[in-house]
Design an enzyme around this catalytic site. Structure first.
Site, PDB file in Angstrom:
ATOM      1  N   ASP A 223       0.800  -1.231   0.000  1.00 37.58           N
ATOM      2  CA  ASP A 223       0.000   0.000   0.000  1.00 37.58           C
ATOM      3  C   ASP A 223       0.833   1.281   0.000  1.00 37.58           C
ATOM      4  OD1 ASP A 223      -2.314  -1.512   0.014  1.00 37.58           O
ATOM      5  OD2 ASP A 223      -2.472  -1.508   2.197  1.00 37.58           O
ATOM      6  N   GLU A 224       2.079   1.210  -0.447  1.00 37.55           N
ATOM      7  CA  GLU A 224       2.928   2.398  -0.451  1.00 37.55           C
ATOM      8  C   GLU A 224       3.477   2.708  -1.838  1.00 37.55           C
ATOM      9  OE1 GLU A 224       5.847   2.641   2.600  1.00 37.55           O
ATOM     10  OE2 GLU A 224       4.461   2.041   4.193  1.00 37.55           O
TER      11      GLU A 224
END
Length: 278
Positions: A223-224
């Site tokens: 999620d980055e």
């Protein structure tokens, strides 16, 4: 044509001159420098050149030799008339999948959906209604290596983009390295807040006034990856968890479809862990 390099004088002139001498007509040219000096220069150029399909490879090699090497450019030359080949991966929730299939059928998303892969069989009939092949590949921690190999057998060399339309499994670094194309994920939260499980319940407990969604490229760090698009919708104390889920699903559909559209139209240039979208 998309290009990226260190900023310096003469970049636009060199690119435009090359295309003009090749007989191309520039239709649109967008550019951006990350700093006033010493930054990174990015450019997206749309041009028309008769006979380009037959000459594309030669034109790319010539541009590399005459311009890109001189300026240290990374560039990509693609044909806008050739739709991207796309695979969609999904679990049980159908809203993002069906929205992409519907927009593609209506001509709003110019792409060729080659397949849908799911770790559950639930959406097979709904996918079949759009004439798209559906593959059920069970996935869990216990069978991850075997399931990812099956997915790679289906995907590798066959698609230009993978869209995770609420695919609720974490893909391993070896899979991401081997698959050979970008992946776009829709995260049911306005990153970086409320990441992880049950974000809408956590948002309700926190008393938020906005819920949102984030579309981003997938990297090995969960999620980055570089964020492509985000949006939010306002909520208040009258909304229950179910209301937040419903409103959030609307935002997810819109954010994901925009991100996929921009990628398929070659509007996105990655700059570190950011994106520049023209």
């Amino acid at each position: 044509m998309l290009l990226r390099c260190g900023d310096r004088p003469g970049l636009v002139a060199a690119t435009s001159e090359f295309l003009a001498l090749a007989g191309a007509n520039i239709i649109s040219l967008d550019q951006h420098s990350t700093e006033q000096s010493g930054g990174t220069f990015v450019q997206r150029t749309i041009f028309h050149l008769p006979g380009l399909p037959a000459a594309c490879d030669a034109l790319s090699h010539e541009f590399a030799a005459r311009v890109a090497v001189r300026f240290g450019m990374d560039f990509a030359l693609t044909q806008a008339s050739t739709p991207k080949r796309v695979a969609i991966m999904v679990s049980k929730e159908d809203h993002c999948l069906l929205d992409l299939l519907w927009r593609n059928r209506r001509g709003e998303l110019d792409m060729s959906i080659e397949m849908v892969i799911s770790n559950h069989p639930d959406l097979a009939d709904q996918t079949a209604a759009f004439g798209v092949p559906f593959f059920h590949v069970p996935a869990s921690q216990d069978v991850r290596a075997r399931s990812e190999q099956r997915q790679l057998d289906l995907l590798s060399g066959n698609v230009d983009l993978i869209v995770l339309a609420r695919y609720m499994q974490i893909l391993s670094p070896p899979f991401l390295e081997a698959v050979g194309c970008p992946l776009i994920n829709i995260h049911h939260s306005f990153l970086p807040a409320f990441i992880g499980a049950a974000p809408y319940r956590r948002a309700k407990e926190r008393g938020v006034k906005l819920v949102g969604a984030t579309a981003h490229y997938v990297t090995e760090t969960l999620d980055e990856g570089p964020i492509i698009e985000q949006d939010v919708v306002r909520v208040d104390h009258r909304h229950h968890v179910g209301d937040l889920i419903r409103l959030g699903a609307d935002v997810e559909r819109a954010v994901l479809s925009r991100a996929v559209l921009w990628h398929c139209e070659d509007r996105i240039i990655r700059h570190g862990n950011q994106t520049i979208v023209f």
